[in-house]
Design a protein around this motif. Structure first.
Motif, short mmCIF file in Angstrom:
data_model
loop_
_atom_site.label_atom_id
_atom_site.label_comp_id
_atom_site.label_asym_id
_atom_site.label_seq_id
_atom_site.Cartn_x
_atom_site.Cartn_y
_atom_site.Cartn_z
N LEU A 1 6.83 -8.22 -16.34
CA LEU A 1 7.63 -7.28 -15.83
C LEU A 1 6.81 -6.28 -14.99
CD1 LEU A 1 9.63 -6.09 -19.41
CD2 LEU A 1 10.35 -7.56 -17.45
N TYR A 2 5.48 -6.09 -15.43
CA TYR A 2 4.67 -5.21 -14.56
C TYR A 2 4.14 -5.99 -13.48
CZ TYR A 2 5.61 -2.54 -18.63
OH TYR A 2 6.42 -2.13 -19.72
N ILE A 3 3.55 -7.27 -13.92
CA ILE A 3 3.07 -8.05 -12.56
C ILE A 3 4.01 -8.13 -11.37
CG2 ILE A 3 2.09 -10.36 -12.12
CD1 ILE A 3 1.21 -10.66 -15.12
N LYS A 4 5.09 -8.40 -11.79
CA LYS A 4 5.98 -8.56 -10.63
C LYS A 4 6.23 -7.38 -9.78
CE LYS A 4 10.72 -10.06 -9.56
NZ LYS A 4 12.07 -10.64 -9.97
N GLU A 5 6.30 -6.04 -10.73
CA GLU A 5 6.36 -5.08 -9.82
C GLU A 5 5.15 -4.51 -9.02
OE1 GLU A 5 6.49 -0.17 -11.36
OE2 GLU A 5 7.25 -1.75 -12.73
N GLU A 6 3.77 -4.74 -9.41
CA GLU A 6 2.88 -4.42 -8.92
C GLU A 6 2.43 -5.27 -7.55
OE1 GLU A 6 -1.88 -3.79 -9.45
OE2 GLU A 6 -0.73 -3.68 -11.24
N LEU A 7 2.46 -6.84 -8.04
CA LEU A 7 2.04 -7.63 -7.00
C LEU A 7 3.22 -8.53 -6.00
CD1 LEU A 7 -0.24 -10.05 -9.07
CD2 LEU A 7 -0.92 -8.14 -7.91
N LYS A 8 4.28 -7.74 -6.23
CA LYS A 8 5.49 -8.05 -5.56
C LYS A 8 5.87 -9.47 -5.39
CE LYS A 8 5.54 -3.72 -4.66
NZ LYS A 8 6.45 -2.83 -5.61
N ILE A 9 5.77 -10.20 -6.47
CA ILE A 9 6.05 -11.83 -6.30
C ILE A 9 7.41 -11.83 -6.63
CG2 ILE A 9 3.94 -12.31 -7.09
CD1 ILE A 9 4.57 -12.68 -10.00
N GLU B 1 7.88 -17.72 -8.18
CA GLU B 1 6.25 -17.44 -8.51
C GLU B 1 6.33 -17.05 -9.98
OE1 GLU B 1 4.28 -16.11 -4.40
OE2 GLU B 1 5.55 -14.60 -5.40
N VAL B 2 7.28 -16.23 -10.44
CA VAL B 2 7.22 -15.77 -11.69
C VAL B 2 7.44 -17.07 -12.75
CG1 VAL B 2 8.48 -14.63 -13.65
CG2 VAL B 2 7.96 -13.34 -11.47
N GLU B 3 8.31 -17.97 -12.25
CA GLU B 3 8.44 -19.37 -13.31
C GLU B 3 7.31 -20.12 -13.21
OE1 GLU B 3 13.35 -20.08 -12.56
OE2 GLU B 3 12.07 -20.63 -10.91
N ILE B 4 6.79 -20.01 -12.04
CA ILE B 4 5.34 -21.18 -11.98
C ILE B 4 4.17 -20.60 -12.77
CG2 ILE B 4 3.67 -21.91 -10.61
CD1 ILE B 4 5.63 -22.17 -8.21
#
Length: 493
Positions: free
Chosen positions: A60-68, A72-75
């Motif tokens: 949840l936070y990785i997607k917000e900070e790294l803008k993926i 890319e989340v699924e992988i």
């Protein structure tokens, strides 16, 4: 005369039996040292559960900070399963080379390195490198822990201790969810890094404790170290007689004469699995049935969607109407707690109820909960207002699903990992293509197919000896009922 009669009567009177005479023989005391060693080895499975679950909140936070992107989340989430395969293959060879105990230490060291890399990741590529290293370590642990546990456990406790691996995986899942909730209060850039990096702490602890564990007696015999193997067996067996029998069995399998009593002996060269591949490529009916059953149970174990629940619980709860990040993470803790508690229930029911009834009951419950979850999510997606009853229904069905899964199917590694990777790497895409509710209808269809597969392909093995297995697995489908009838007739005679 009367005295003589009295004397004769006294002599001929049978001796009265006491209640003690009818007491069943006492079971040997459990070997606490062996149980502790097996439990410690199984704790390596905590790393799989932790790394698998902690990413669900961290993402949840990785997607917000790294803008993926979602792809890319699924992988990032699902690729761990494929990395595990590499680690499992390498772990088998390593454990034969340096021993089971030091392989456990190596696995912890690798996982610690992976946790540090993920914790200090500054971009997506860096994070994937850390995920790769952690995946290799998890594969090592998945390979060596069950082997060591089986080889170190006393005969009386082997079945119970073998279930510890699954128990600790679920304990790791719960720990990962708790970590998500605990570190969610930190700033975004720090919170997800602490979630991923904290996995290095149990790795250090388990790695250090592993130095105090004895080496597997089977590995010691394979290396010709009979004296060391005998000393270990004397410590981990329930009795002196059991230690001698176990040593004799291992020597016979390895190809060492049972009369040999030297501390160090030469060992015949092993075939490295050639006979196994011969059996797989040219199987007998019983081997073919066993192979199909083993592959099938691992395929259906994952294709019913359990990894989507574990990895994407916050996203599912969001679709169900929970908007607060804090509440979503708290709900995932409930998922982990439920899964862990019910795997403990299954552990104690396994030998009392039987594998087959638990498995079929588990599948039936999973189908009902998945279909109901699909209906609830569909209603919520189609509604313009928040329906609290539907939200409560979805949460209840998620918890029911993981409970039923843990009771039966969770007790069921290449097919499992590959299927798990496919499921976890397609969930977000499926929710876009066929909606979240439709995705769980799809998973329910796999669960229905698995119900038929398990019913016709998996016989009950409760109370059966290893020698009975060939007969059980050599009978497909309708032949099982014929075998059951034959067994009942033999029991009646």
């Amino acid at each position: 005369m009367a005295d003589r009669r009295t004397e004769n009567y006294a002599i001929s009177e049978p001796q009265k039996s006491t209640i003690v005479d009818f007491d069943p023989p006492k079971k040997p005391k459990k070997n606490s040292y062996a149980i502790a060693c097996a439990a410690l080895a199984s704790m390596t499975s905590v790393l799989l559960g932790y790394d698998f679950a902690v990413i669900s909140g961290a993402i949840l936070y990785i997607k917000e900070e790294l803008k993926i992107t979602d792809v890319e989340v699924e992988i990032l989430v699902g690729i761990l399963n494929l990395y595990c395969l590499i680690g499992s293959f390498a772990g088998g060879r390593t454990s034969d080379w340096i021993g089971r105990r030091y392989t456990i230490v190596v696995a912890q060291a690798i996982f610690f390195a992976g946790a540090i890399l993920m914790g200090f990741a500054t971009n997506y590529a860096f994070l994937m490198v850390g995920r790769f290293v952690a995946g290799i370590a998890v594969g090592y642990g998945l390979m060596v822990a069950p082997i060591y546990t089986a080889e170190i456990s006393p005969t009386s406790s082997r079945g119970f201790l073998s279930s510890f691996t699954e128990v600790f995986i679920n304990g790791g899942i719960l720990l990962g969810y708790v970590s998500n909730y605990a570190f969610s209060k930190l700033p975004t850039h720090l919170g997800w890094r602490m979630m991923l990096g904290a996995g290095g702490v149990p790795a250090i602890i388990i790695g250090l404790l592993a130095f105090g564990m004895p080496e597997s007696p089977r590995w010691l015999v394979m290396k010709g170290r009979l004296g060391d193997a005998k000393r270990v067996l004397d410590k981990i067996s329930d009795s002196k007689e059991e230690a001698e029998l176990r040593l004799a069995d291992i020597k016979r399998v390895v190809g060492i004469s049972e009369d040999c009593t030297d501390d160090v002996v030469p060992v015949p060269k092993q075939s490295h699995g050639k006979d196994m591949w011969k059996d797989i490529l040219h199987p007998t009916p019983s081997v073919r049935h066993t192979l199909i059953a083993a592959v099938g149970i691992h395929f259906f174990q994952q294709s019913s969607g359990i990894d989507s629940i574990v990895l994407y619980s916050p996203r599912i709860f969001e679709k169900a109407g929970i908007t607060s990040t804090n509440e979503k993470l708290l709900a995932t803790v409930a998922v982990g707690f439920t899964k862990t508690m019910f795997i403990l229930v299954a552990t104690f029911l396994l030998d009392k109820v039987g594998r087959r009834p638990l498995l079929l009951g588990s599948i039936t419950g999973m189908i009902i909960s998945q279909v109901t979850l699909g209906i609830g999510l569909t209603i919520i997606e189609k509604s313009d207002q928040k329906l609290m009853w539907a939200v409560a229904l979805c949460i209840a069905m998620v918890l029911a699903y993981v409970a039923f899964f843990s009771i039966g199917v969770g007790m069921a590694v290449a097919v499992s990992r590959v299927t798990s990777a496919v499921i976890s790497m397609t969930f977000l895409s499926l929710t876009k293509w066929i909606t979240t509710g439709g995705t769980f209808f799809l998973y329910a269809s796999f669960a229905i197919a698995s119900c038929f597969f398990f019913y016709f392909m998996l016989p009950e093995t409760q109370g059966r000896t290893l020698e009975d297995m060939e007969g059980l697995f050599g009978n497909f489908g309708w032949k099982l009922s014929k075998l059951k009838k034959q067994q009942n007739e033999e029991a009646a005679m």
